[in-house]
Design a protein around this motif. Structure first.
Motif, PDB file in Angstrom:
ATOM      1  N   LEU A 104       2.205 -10.302  34.318  1.00  0.00           N
ATOM      2  CA  LEU A 104       1.863 -10.968  35.568  1.00  0.00           C
ATOM      3  C   LEU A 104       1.134 -12.286  35.313  1.00  0.00           C
ATOM      4  CD1 LEU A 104       1.580 -10.902  38.713  1.00  0.00           C
ATOM      5  CD2 LEU A 104      -0.566  -9.634  38.354  1.00  0.00           C
ATOM      6  N   GLU A 105       0.319 -12.324  34.260  1.00  0.00           N
ATOM      7  CA  GLU A 105      -0.465 -13.516  33.966  1.00  0.00           C
ATOM      8  C   GLU A 105       0.407 -14.717  33.605  1.00  0.00           C
ATOM      9  OE1 GLU A 105      -4.406 -14.807  31.344  1.00  0.00           O
ATOM     10  OE2 GLU A 105      -3.364 -12.932  30.918  1.00  0.00           O
ATOM     11  N   HIS A 106       1.649 -14.466  33.222  1.00  0.00           N
ATOM     12  CA  HIS A 106       2.538 -15.540  32.786  1.00  0.00           C
ATOM     13  C   HIS A 106       3.583 -15.869  33.852  1.00  0.00           C
ATOM     14  CE1 HIS A 106       0.682 -15.129  28.878  1.00  0.00           C
ATOM     15  NE2 HIS A 106       0.915 -13.823  28.934  1.00  0.00           N
ATOM     16  N   THR A 107       3.243 -15.648  35.104  1.00  0.00           N
ATOM     17  CA  THR A 107       4.160 -15.922  36.211  1.00  0.00           C
ATOM     18  C   THR A 107       3.579 -16.987  37.132  1.00  0.00           C
ATOM     19  OG1 THR A 107       3.211 -14.233  37.668  1.00  0.00           O
ATOM     20  CG2 THR A 107       4.968 -13.530  36.157  1.00  0.00           C
ATOM     21  N   GLU A 108       4.452 -17.545  37.965  1.00  0.00           N
ATOM     22  CA  GLU A 108       4.001 -18.485  38.994  1.00  0.00           C
ATOM     23  C   GLU A 108       3.062 -17.800  39.979  1.00  0.00           C
ATOM     24  OE1 GLU A 108       7.468 -19.999  40.849  1.00  0.00           O
ATOM     25  OE2 GLU A 108       8.270 -20.947  39.033  1.00  0.00           O
ATOM     26  N   VAL A 109       3.317 -16.522  40.200  1.00  0.00           N
ATOM     27  CA  VAL A 109       2.492 -15.749  41.134  1.00  0.00           C
ATOM     28  C   VAL A 109       1.031 -15.753  40.690  1.00  0.00           C
ATOM     29  CG1 VAL A 109       2.058 -13.428  42.041  1.00  0.00           C
ATOM     30  CG2 VAL A 109       4.397 -14.292  41.896  1.00  0.00           C
ATOM     31  N   TRP A 110       0.813 -15.568  39.397  1.00  0.00           N
ATOM     32  CA  TRP A 110      -0.560 -15.568  38.872  1.00  0.00           C
ATOM     33  C   TRP A 110      -1.211 -16.933  39.105  1.00  0.00           C
ATOM     34  CZ3 TRP A 110      -3.949 -12.019  36.978  1.00  0.00           C
ATOM     35  CH2 TRP A 110      -5.099 -12.525  36.349  1.00  0.00           C
ATOM     36  N   ASN A 111      -0.513 -17.984  38.735  1.00  0.00           N
ATOM     37  CA  ASN A 111      -1.070 -19.334  38.871  1.00  0.00           C
ATOM     38  C   ASN A 111      -1.340 -19.707  40.323  1.00  0.00           C
ATOM     39  OD1 ASN A 111      -0.950 -19.760  36.081  1.00  0.00           O
ATOM     40  ND2 ASN A 111       1.169 -20.473  36.197  1.00  0.00           N
ATOM     41  N   GLN A 112      -0.471 -19.256  41.210  1.00  0.00           N
ATOM     42  CA  GLN A 112      -0.600 -19.621  42.618  1.00  0.00           C
ATOM     43  C   GLN A 112      -1.619 -18.759  43.354  1.00  0.00           C
ATOM     44  OE1 GLN A 112       3.094 -19.475  44.801  1.00  0.00           O
ATOM     45  NE2 GLN A 112       2.100 -19.755  46.781  1.00  0.00           N
ATOM     46  N   TRP A 113      -1.589 -17.447  43.089  1.00  0.00           N
ATOM     47  CA  TRP A 113      -2.408 -16.521  43.870  1.00  0.00           C
ATOM     48  C   TRP A 113      -3.700 -16.105  43.173  1.00  0.00           C
ATOM     49  CZ3 TRP A 113       1.854 -12.566  45.761  1.00  0.00           C
ATOM     50  CH2 TRP A 113       2.588 -13.159  46.801  1.00  0.00           C
ATOM     51  N   PHE A 114      -3.594 -15.656  41.930  1.00  0.00           N
ATOM     52  CA  PHE A 114      -4.713 -14.959  41.307  1.00  0.00           C
ATOM     53  C   PHE A 114      -5.663 -15.858  40.511  1.00  0.00           C
ATOM     54  CE2 PHE A 114      -1.339 -11.693  41.801  1.00  0.00           C
ATOM     55  CZ  PHE A 114      -2.010 -10.890  42.713  1.00  0.00           C
ATOM     56  N   ALA A 115      -5.131 -16.844  39.818  1.00  0.00           N
ATOM     57  CA  ALA A 115      -6.010 -17.734  39.067  1.00  0.00           C
ATOM     58  C   ALA A 115      -7.072 -18.389  39.959  1.00  0.00           C
ATOM     59  CB  ALA A 115      -5.182 -18.787  38.337  1.00  0.00           C
ATOM     60  N   PRO A 116      -6.717 -18.851  41.175  1.00  0.00           N
ATOM     61  CA  PRO A 116      -7.744 -19.451  42.040  1.00  0.00           C
ATOM     62  C   PRO A 116      -8.838 -18.482  42.490  1.00  0.00           C
ATOM     63  CG  PRO A 116      -5.549 -20.138  42.735  1.00  0.00           C
ATOM     64  CD  PRO A 116      -5.359 -19.032  41.748  1.00  0.00           C
ATOM     65  N   LEU A 117      -8.604 -17.185  42.337  1.00  0.00           N
ATOM     66  CA  LEU A 117      -9.604 -16.192  42.741  1.00  0.00           C
ATOM     67  C   LEU A 117     -10.604 -15.891  41.629  1.00  0.00           C
ATOM     68  CD1 LEU A 117      -7.380 -13.586  44.683  1.00  0.00           C
ATOM     69  CD2 LEU A 117      -8.704 -15.500  45.599  1.00  0.00           C
ATOM     70  N   HIS A 118     -10.567 -16.694  40.549  1.00  0.00           N
ATOM     71  CA  HIS A 118     -11.452 -16.502  39.397  1.00  0.00           C
ATOM     72  C   HIS A 118     -11.227 -15.128  38.757  1.00  0.00           C
ATOM     73  CE1 HIS A 118     -13.590 -19.437  42.050  1.00  0.00           C
ATOM     74  NE2 HIS A 118     -13.622 -20.120  40.908  1.00  0.00           N
ATOM     75  N   CYS A 119     -10.008 -14.970  38.231  1.00  0.00           N
ATOM     76  CA  CYS A 119      -9.602 -13.703  37.628  1.00  0.00           C
ATOM     77  C   CYS A 119      -9.552 -13.814  36.110  1.00  0.00           C
ATOM     78  CB  CYS A 119      -8.219 -13.292  38.127  1.00  0.00           C
ATOM     79  SG  CYS A 119      -8.113 -12.997  39.902  1.00  0.00           S
ATOM     80  N   LEU A 120      -9.906 -12.734  35.447  1.00  0.00           N
ATOM     81  CA  LEU A 120      -9.644 -12.549  34.027  1.00  0.00           C
ATOM     82  C   LEU A 120      -8.624 -11.427  33.892  1.00  0.00           C
ATOM     83  CD1 LEU A 120     -13.177 -12.720  32.333  1.00  0.00           C
ATOM     84  CD2 LEU A 120     -11.337 -14.404  32.166  1.00  0.00           C
TER      85      LEU A 120
END
Length: 256
Positions: A79-95
């Motif tokens: 999941l971390e290597h998808t557009e979904v991660w970059n668009q949705w989860f990275a902005p939420l300050h996720c590790l």
């Protein structure tokens, strides 16, 4: 000693013996579940990659702040290597502390060996169990619950989110059935747990003829970028709700 006293003493000893046997059986039964016993992943390639990744996670935990920590297996790792991660989860300050091929005992070992010690997340997302192919659904469910207990010990106030295990294999198979059974068992177990939410993300993968399309899972295990968007949207909605208001709305988690 009279016969009556002998019988009474024998009855007492017999009762104690049976009690000891029951206690011993319970101890052995608990220790015989490999899914609940913390263990590192076997280094089958011999290059030490798993331990190196674990050490990197330890470093990340000390050097970065996170509101959300994802931890688990290849489903979350990919999941971390998808557009979904970059668009949705990275902005939420996720590790993302997830490793390919990890089983429940491996994630449990990583948690007990420091990966969650230097972070203070508001939410922890856990997905693991599909790689425990040699274990029963009941054993795997208990392994997941043991991880939940380990997380709760370290982070008593964090919200724990459990995405359901996805179906696997192009055609119907026993592992797909097992994952479905795990989801059912886990749902029953966590239903009344405080700040533990199970979210079903496995809808729409199995087609009317019982097959899974390669457009959804290129290897019939890991969701494609498009499928990740479909599967993890309810997780994203739930995280937004928790992070913004502190408590989720129950209708954000689809029922079976």
């Amino acid at each position: 000693m009279t016969k009556e006293n002998e019988r009474a003493e024998f009855s007492t000893l017999n009762y104690r013996f049976k009690s000891y046997i029951l206690i011993l059986a319970e101890i052995l039964n608990c220790s015989m579940n490999p899914c609940s016993e913390a263990a590192p992943q076997h280094d089958i390639e011999g290059d030490g990659r798993w331990n190196s990744i674990h050490n990197r996670f330890l470093s990340d935990a000390k050097g970065k702040e996170a509101d959300v920590v994802f931890i688990g297996d290849s489903i979350l790792q990919a999941l971390e290597h998808t557009e979904v991660w970059n668009q949705w989860f990275a902005p939420l300050h996720c590790l993302n502390f997830s490793i390919h091929r990890d089983q429940t005992q491996n994630v449990l070992w990583r948690i007990k060996n420091g990966e969650l010690d230097h972070v203070d997340p508001k939410v922890i997302v856990l997905h693991v169990g599909t790689n425990n192919v040699d274990n029963s659904a009941e054993q795997i469910c208990e392994g997941i619950l043991e991880i939940v207990r380990a997380i709760r010990e370290k982070h008593p106030n964090a919200y724990i989110v459990l995405p359901s295990l996805l179906p696997r294999g192009q055609h119907p198979n026993c592992l797909r059935e097992k994952n479905s059974r795990i989801n059912q068992l886990l749902r029953e177990k966590v239903m009344n747990m405080n700040k533990v939410e199970m979210v079903f993300i496995d809808k729409g993968f199995i087609q009317s003829d019982g097959t899974i399309s390669h457009h959804d899972m290129h290897d019939y295990l890991i969701p494609t970028n498009t499928a990740c968007r479909k599967a993890f949207e309810p997780i994203y909605d739930l995280l937004q709700q928790i992070l913004s208001e502190g408590e989720p709305e129950k209708d954000l988690t689809p029922s079976e």
